[in-house]
Design a protein around this motif. Structure first.
Motif, PDB file in Angstrom:
ATOM      1  N   GLU A  62       0.836  -1.197   0.000  1.00 46.34           N
ATOM      2  CA  GLU A  62       0.000   0.000   0.000  1.00 46.34           C
ATOM      3  C   GLU A  62       0.874   1.251   0.000  1.00 46.34           C
ATOM      4  OE1 GLU A  62      -3.221   0.135  -0.269  1.00 46.34           O
ATOM      5  OE2 GLU A  62      -3.793  -1.949   0.078  1.00 46.34           O
ATOM      6  N   PRO A  63       0.431   2.345  -0.623  1.00 46.24           N
ATOM      7  CA  PRO A  63      -0.850   2.491  -1.332  1.00 46.24           C
ATOM      8  C   PRO A  63      -0.769   1.972  -2.758  1.00 46.24           C
ATOM      9  CG  PRO A  63       0.321   4.573  -1.369  1.00 46.24           C
ATOM     10  CD  PRO A  63       1.168   3.629  -0.573  1.00 46.24           C
ATOM     11  N   ASN A  64      -1.791   1.268  -3.167  1.00 45.97           N
ATOM     12  CA  ASN A  64      -1.867   0.752  -4.543  1.00 45.97           C
ATOM     13  C   ASN A  64      -3.321   0.658  -4.999  1.00 45.97           C
ATOM     14  OD1 ASN A  64      -2.611  -1.348  -2.873  1.00 45.97           O
ATOM     15  ND2 ASN A  64      -1.511  -2.918  -4.008  1.00 45.97           N
ATOM     16  N   ASN A  65      -4.116   1.669  -4.627  1.00 46.55           N
ATOM     17  CA  ASN A  65      -5.549   1.623  -4.878  1.00 46.55           C
ATOM     18  C   ASN A  65      -5.960   2.162  -6.239  1.00 46.55           C
ATOM     19  OD1 ASN A  65      -4.992   2.341  -1.825  1.00 46.55           O
ATOM     20  ND2 ASN A  65      -6.795   1.032  -1.875  1.00 46.55           N
ATOM     21  N   ILE A  66      -5.086   2.933  -6.878  1.00 52.97           N
ATOM     22  CA  ILE A  66      -5.429   3.548  -8.157  1.00 52.97           C
ATOM     23  C   ILE A  66      -4.291   3.328  -9.144  1.00 52.97           C
ATOM     24  CG2 ILE A  66      -6.960   5.291  -7.147  1.00 52.97           C
ATOM     25  CD1 ILE A  66      -4.681   7.274  -7.251  1.00 52.97           C
ATOM     26  N   MET A  67      -4.552   3.608 -10.403  1.00 51.66           N
ATOM     27  CA  MET A  67      -3.554   3.396 -11.442  1.00 51.66           C
ATOM     28  C   MET A  67      -2.267   4.151 -11.145  1.00 51.66           C
ATOM     29  SD  MET A  67      -3.832   4.256 -15.511  1.00 51.66           S
ATOM     30  CE  MET A  67      -4.935   2.892 -15.865  1.00 51.66           C
ATOM     31  N   GLU A  68      -2.391   5.389 -10.636  1.00 52.15           N
ATOM     32  CA  GLU A  68      -1.216   6.216 -10.392  1.00 52.15           C
ATOM     33  C   GLU A  68      -0.338   5.689  -9.273  1.00 52.15           C
ATOM     34  OE1 GLU A  68      -4.173   8.363 -12.640  1.00 52.15           O
ATOM     35  OE2 GLU A  68      -4.292   7.358 -10.704  1.00 52.15           O
ATOM     36  N   THR A  69      -0.868   4.825  -8.386  1.00 49.90           N
ATOM     37  CA  THR A  69      -0.065   4.230  -7.318  1.00 49.90           C
ATOM     38  C   THR A  69       0.082   2.721  -7.508  1.00 49.90           C
ATOM     39  OG1 THR A  69      -2.005   3.947  -5.873  1.00 49.90           O
ATOM     40  CG2 THR A  69      -0.770   6.008  -5.675  1.00 49.90           C
ATOM     41  N   SER A  70      -0.158   2.228  -8.717  1.00 53.57           N
ATOM     42  CA  SER A  70      -0.107   0.788  -8.983  1.00 53.57           C
ATOM     43  C   SER A  70       1.297   0.232  -8.770  1.00 53.57           C
ATOM     44  CB  SER A  70      -0.577   0.495 -10.408  1.00 53.57           C
ATOM     45  OG  SER A  70       0.194   1.226 -11.347  1.00 53.57           O
ATOM     46  N   VAL A  71       1.363  -1.049  -8.438  1.00 53.20           N
ATOM     47  CA  VAL A  71       2.631  -1.728  -8.140  1.00 53.20           C
ATOM     48  C   VAL A  71       3.264  -2.224  -9.436  1.00 53.20           C
ATOM     49  CG1 VAL A  71       3.723  -3.638  -6.912  1.00 53.20           C
ATOM     50  CG2 VAL A  71       1.758  -2.464  -5.893  1.00 53.20           C
ATOM     51  N   PRO A  72       4.478  -1.777  -9.790  1.00 56.97           N
ATOM     52  CA  PRO A  72       5.152  -2.294 -10.980  1.00 56.97           C
ATOM     53  C   PRO A  72       5.568  -3.756 -10.756  1.00 56.97           C
ATOM     54  CG  PRO A  72       6.094  -0.190 -10.293  1.00 56.97           C
ATOM     55  CD  PRO A  72       5.235  -0.677  -9.168  1.00 56.97           C
ATOM     56  N   MET A  73       5.221  -4.629 -11.690  1.00 59.88           N
ATOM     57  CA  MET A  73       5.489  -6.061 -11.548  1.00 59.88           C
ATOM     58  C   MET A  73       6.706  -6.478 -12.367  1.00 59.88           C
ATOM     59  SD  MET A  73       1.574  -7.547 -11.830  1.00 59.88           S
ATOM     60  CE  MET A  73       1.975  -9.120 -11.038  1.00 59.88           C
ATOM     61  N   VAL A  74       7.374  -7.506 -11.897  1.00 53.40           N
ATOM     62  CA  VAL A  74       8.447  -8.156 -12.629  1.00 53.40           C
ATOM     63  C   VAL A  74       7.906  -9.475 -13.163  1.00 53.40           C
ATOM     64  CG1 VAL A  74      10.748  -9.188 -12.443  1.00 53.40           C
ATOM     65  CG2 VAL A  74      10.224  -7.076 -11.221  1.00 53.40           C
ATOM     66  N   SER A  75       8.243  -9.807 -14.387  1.00 54.20           N
ATOM     67  CA  SER A  75       7.709 -11.018 -15.010  1.00 54.20           C
ATOM     68  C   SER A  75       8.053 -12.261 -14.200  1.00 54.20           C
ATOM     69  CB  SER A  75       8.260 -11.154 -16.434  1.00 54.20           C
ATOM     70  OG  SER A  75       7.717 -12.291 -17.066  1.00 54.20           O
ATOM     71  N   ASN A  76       7.038 -13.114 -14.029  1.00 49.25           N
ATOM     72  CA  ASN A  76       7.162 -14.417 -13.381  1.00 49.25           C
ATOM     73  C   ASN A  76       7.442 -14.330 -11.883  1.00 49.25           C
ATOM     74  OD1 ASN A  76       6.764 -17.162 -13.989  1.00 49.25           O
ATOM     75  ND2 ASN A  76       8.958 -17.563 -13.783  1.00 49.25           N
ATOM     76  N   LYS A  77       7.236 -13.179 -11.287  1.00 50.16           N
ATOM     77  CA  LYS A  77       7.395 -13.017  -9.844  1.00 50.16           C
ATOM     78  C   LYS A  77       6.020 -12.973  -9.196  1.00 50.16           C
ATOM     79  CE  LYS A  77       9.075  -9.865  -6.248  1.00 50.16           C
ATOM     80  NZ  LYS A  77       9.791  -8.595  -5.949  1.00 50.16           N
ATOM     81  N   SER A  78       5.852 -13.705  -8.097  1.00 52.84           N
ATOM     82  CA  SER A  78       4.580 -13.736  -7.383  1.00 52.84           C
ATOM     83  C   SER A  78       4.525 -12.635  -6.335  1.00 52.84           C
ATOM     84  CB  SER A  78       4.375 -15.090  -6.706  1.00 52.84           C
ATOM     85  OG  SER A  78       4.250 -16.126  -7.661  1.00 52.84           O
ATOM     86  N   TYR A  79       3.333 -12.037  -6.208  1.00 46.46           N
ATOM     87  CA  TYR A  79       3.104 -10.974  -5.232  1.00 46.46           C
ATOM     88  C   TYR A  79       2.001 -11.419  -4.284  1.00 46.46           C
ATOM     89  CZ  TYR A  79       5.883  -8.133  -8.402  1.00 46.46           C
ATOM     90  OH  TYR A  79       6.909  -7.651  -9.192  1.00 46.46           O
TER      91      TYR A  79
END
Length: 239
Positions: A62-79
């Motif tokens: 958190e915060p990751n409630n909106i597009m502007e605070t979204s979590v950048p993902m790495v390929s094949n990594k679990s969150y």
């Protein structure tokens, strides 16, 4: 007034989700005095999420409630994460460095969720409007090069106040170039075009729910989405 919500009793939650141009806004909290029989004071908790400076919690993301605070993902990594209330949606982003196949998987759910995958124009690419506890869902996608967002949204909880899940995306890898725990606080200009695109995404989401409730056929769903996109393009051309 831009928006409002109200509750009729203690323990209720209020939620407004608005698309705003850059600027300063004010939240007014008022009591319903006629519902306060036997009380002289009351408590509440307030949170606002918007584009701006923030430090992300490395555990809860958190915060990751909106597009502007979204979590950048790495390929094949679990969150592994949680939604801490029925109004705590989480948003993730991944960027495919070239066109090709991509897979998004949600599992280890302990509550019910909706999942939407949208493109950078907020068009719905794929969705599942009802993921049950313990269910594993996988989206097999064929995507053009670009950035995409996955919305994980609590849905229809009964008897629980939080729920866990695990999310993973596999795509044509492009490692995030920003630190996922921080944001530079860059403000979006909030132009009419951006607001129209955002409204389109939310209108499509409502359309999905309506069509599913009507048990409409997939062809009708895609036809209706095509009409929504056409209406959006016409509005852009008229600017």
């Amino acid at each position: 007034m831009i928006d409002y919500d109200f509750a009729g009793s203690g323990g209720d939650f209020l939620f407004v989700n608005d698309l705003l141009p850059r600027g300063t806004y004010y939240v007014y909290i008022d009591s319903y005095f006629w519902d306060w029989e036997g009380f002289t004071s009351g408590k509440y908790r307030l949170r606002a999420t918007y584009p701006g400076l923030f430090t992300r919690n490395s555990t809860t993301l958190e915060p990751n409630n909106i597009m502007e605070t979204s979590v950048p993902m790495v390929s094949n990594k679990s969150y592994n994460s949680s939604s801490f209330s029925l109004i705590d949606q989480d948003v993730y982003q991944f960027t495919s460095s070239k066109s090709g196949k991509a897979t998004v998987t949600l599992d280890k759910t302990t509550g019910e969720f909706e999942v939407y995958i949208v493109d950078s124009f907020l068009n719905i690419v794929d969705y599942n409007y009802w993921v049950t506890p313990g269910q594993t869902i996988e989206f097999d996608l064929l995507l053009a090069k670009g950035t995409y967002y996955t919305y994980v949204i609590p849905e229809g909880w009964n008897g629980i106040t939080s729920a866990n899940y695990r999310l993973k995306a596999t795509f044509q890898d492009h490692t995030p170039t920003i630190n996922p725990l921080y944001n530079t606080g860059k403000q979006l200009p909030g132009t009419l075009r951006q607001i129209q695109r955002s409204l389109l995404m939310w209108e499509q989401r409502k359309l999905v729910r309506q069509l599913l409730k009507m048990e409409s056929t997939p062809s009708l769903f895609h036809h209706s989405l095509k009409e929504s996109r056409l209406a959006y393009m016409l509005s852009i051309n008229q600017e």
